[in-house]
Design a protein around this motif. Structure first.
Motif, PDB file in Angstrom:
ATOM      1  N   MET A 116       4.588  -5.819  -5.351  1.00  0.00           N
ATOM      2  CA  MET A 116       3.481  -4.983  -5.811  1.00  0.00           C
ATOM      3  C   MET A 116       3.915  -4.128  -6.994  1.00  0.00           C
ATOM      4  O   MET A 116       3.190  -4.004  -7.991  1.00  0.00           O
ATOM      5  CB  MET A 116       2.983  -4.089  -4.675  1.00  0.00           C
ATOM      6  CG  MET A 116       1.699  -3.324  -4.977  1.00  0.00           C
ATOM      7  SD  MET A 116       1.757  -1.923  -6.117  1.00  0.00           S
ATOM      8  CE  MET A 116       2.988  -0.898  -5.399  1.00  0.00           C
ATOM      9  N   ALA A 117       5.108  -3.552  -6.935  1.00  0.00           N
ATOM     10  CA  ALA A 117       5.596  -2.721  -8.038  1.00  0.00           C
ATOM     11  C   ALA A 117       5.811  -3.557  -9.302  1.00  0.00           C
ATOM     12  O   ALA A 117       5.477  -3.115 -10.409  1.00  0.00           O
ATOM     13  CB  ALA A 117       6.886  -2.018  -7.631  1.00  0.00           C
ATOM     14  N   LEU A 118       6.341  -4.761  -9.154  1.00  0.00           N
ATOM     15  CA  LEU A 118       6.542  -5.626 -10.320  1.00  0.00           C
ATOM     16  C   LEU A 118       5.218  -6.044 -10.953  1.00  0.00           C
ATOM     17  O   LEU A 118       5.061  -5.984 -12.187  1.00  0.00           O
ATOM     18  CB  LEU A 118       7.335  -6.875  -9.922  1.00  0.00           C
ATOM     19  CG  LEU A 118       8.820  -6.685  -9.667  1.00  0.00           C
ATOM     20  CD1 LEU A 118       9.434  -7.969  -9.134  1.00  0.00           C
ATOM     21  CD2 LEU A 118       9.518  -6.250 -10.928  1.00  0.00           C
ATOM     22  N   VAL A 140       0.836  -1.199   0.000  1.00  0.00           N
ATOM     23  CA  VAL A 140       0.000   0.000   0.000  1.00  0.00           C
ATOM     24  C   VAL A 140       0.876   1.255   0.000  1.00  0.00           C
ATOM     25  O   VAL A 140       0.600   2.221  -0.709  1.00  0.00           O
ATOM     26  CB  VAL A 140      -0.969  -0.010   1.202  1.00  0.00           C
ATOM     27  CG1 VAL A 140      -1.678   1.326   1.349  1.00  0.00           C
ATOM     28  CG2 VAL A 140      -1.983  -1.121   1.039  1.00  0.00           C
ATOM     29  N   GLY A 141       1.959   1.219   0.766  1.00  0.00           N
ATOM     30  CA  GLY A 141       2.876   2.364   0.788  1.00  0.00           C
ATOM     31  C   GLY A 141       3.528   2.604  -0.555  1.00  0.00           C
ATOM     32  O   GLY A 141       3.620   3.745  -1.019  1.00  0.00           O
ATOM     33  N   ALA A 142       3.972   1.534  -1.191  1.00  0.00           N
ATOM     34  CA  ALA A 142       4.592   1.675  -2.515  1.00  0.00           C
ATOM     35  C   ALA A 142       3.570   2.139  -3.540  1.00  0.00           C
ATOM     36  O   ALA A 142       3.891   2.936  -4.435  1.00  0.00           O
ATOM     37  CB  ALA A 142       5.215   0.351  -2.950  1.00  0.00           C
ATOM     38  N   GLY A 143       2.329   1.691  -3.421  1.00  0.00           N
ATOM     39  CA  GLY A 143       1.281   2.143  -4.332  1.00  0.00           C
ATOM     40  C   GLY A 143       0.946   3.603  -4.141  1.00  0.00           C
ATOM     41  O   GLY A 143       0.601   4.302  -5.093  1.00  0.00           O
ATOM     42  N   SER A 144       1.057   4.094  -2.919  1.00  0.00           N
ATOM     43  CA  SER A 144       0.812   5.509  -2.656  1.00  0.00           C
ATOM     44  C   SER A 144       1.927   6.384  -3.211  1.00  0.00           C
ATOM     45  O   SER A 144       1.675   7.489  -3.673  1.00  0.00           O
ATOM     46  CB  SER A 144       0.676   5.755  -1.153  1.00  0.00           C
ATOM     47  OG  SER A 144      -0.438   5.063  -0.641  1.00  0.00           O
ATOM     48  N   VAL A 145       3.144   5.886  -3.162  1.00  0.00           N
ATOM     49  CA  VAL A 145       4.289   6.654  -3.655  1.00  0.00           C
ATOM     50  C   VAL A 145       4.382   6.581  -5.172  1.00  0.00           C
ATOM     51  O   VAL A 145       4.581   7.598  -5.837  1.00  0.00           O
ATOM     52  CB  VAL A 145       5.596   6.145  -3.001  1.00  0.00           C
ATOM     53  CG1 VAL A 145       6.809   6.780  -3.641  1.00  0.00           C
ATOM     54  CG2 VAL A 145       5.579   6.415  -1.511  1.00  0.00           C
ATOM     55  N   ALA A 146       4.244   5.394  -5.738  1.00  0.00           N
ATOM     56  CA  ALA A 146       4.374   5.186  -7.180  1.00  0.00           C
ATOM     57  C   ALA A 146       2.986   4.954  -7.767  1.00  0.00           C
ATOM     58  O   ALA A 146       2.575   3.822  -7.997  1.00  0.00           O
ATOM     59  CB  ALA A 146       5.288   4.007  -7.462  1.00  0.00           C
ATOM     60  N   LYS A 147       2.270   6.028  -7.999  1.00  0.00           N
ATOM     61  CA  LYS A 147       0.887   5.920  -8.455  1.00  0.00           C
ATOM     62  C   LYS A 147       0.760   5.309  -9.845  1.00  0.00           C
ATOM     63  O   LYS A 147      -0.280   4.767 -10.182  1.00  0.00           O
ATOM     64  CB  LYS A 147       0.238   7.293  -8.413  1.00  0.00           C
ATOM     65  CG  LYS A 147       0.194   7.871  -7.020  1.00  0.00           C
ATOM     66  CD  LYS A 147      -0.990   8.753  -6.826  1.00  0.00           C
ATOM     67  CE  LYS A 147      -0.991   9.371  -5.450  1.00  0.00           C
ATOM     68  NZ  LYS A 147      -1.414   8.504  -4.411  1.00  0.00           N
TER      69      LYS A 147
END
Length: 96
Positions: A83-85, A20-27
């Motif tokens: 999540m980013a991948l 969730v944190g990575a999704g908030s940073v890398a929209k």
């Protein structure tokens, strides 16, 4: 026996938070909060277990601070990376 279950639960929760944190940073790679949390939890559990095996979990009765930190960091970073991948792969497939 329940030590590995506790470790896996900590890793999955940390992975969900990392996703969730990575999704908030890398929209641009975010898939929405529920999907980010789900992929982060899976990634945190898998990467956290790999990290625990690589660093040597040991058969210690109970959970110490070092184990907890390893599980939190490994799960959080693993969740963010997975999540980013998955988000990047999803975006690449949509653009085709």
């Amino acid at each position: 026996m329940e030590s590995w279950i506790t470790e896996l639960l900590v890793q999955a929760v940390a992975g969900a938070a990392g996703g969730v944190g990575a999704g908030s940073v890398a929209k641009d790679v975010s898939m929405g909060k529920p999907a980010d949390a789900l992929t982060g939890a899976v990634g945190g559990g898998v990467i956290g277990q790999i990290l625990a095996s690589a660093l040597g979990a040991g058969d210690v009765a109970g959970m110490d601070v070092g184990t907890l930190v390893r599980d939190l960091v490994g799960g959080g970073v693993g969740g963010a990376v997975v999540m980013a991948l998955i988000g990047a792969l999803r975006n690449a497939m949509i653009k085709r």
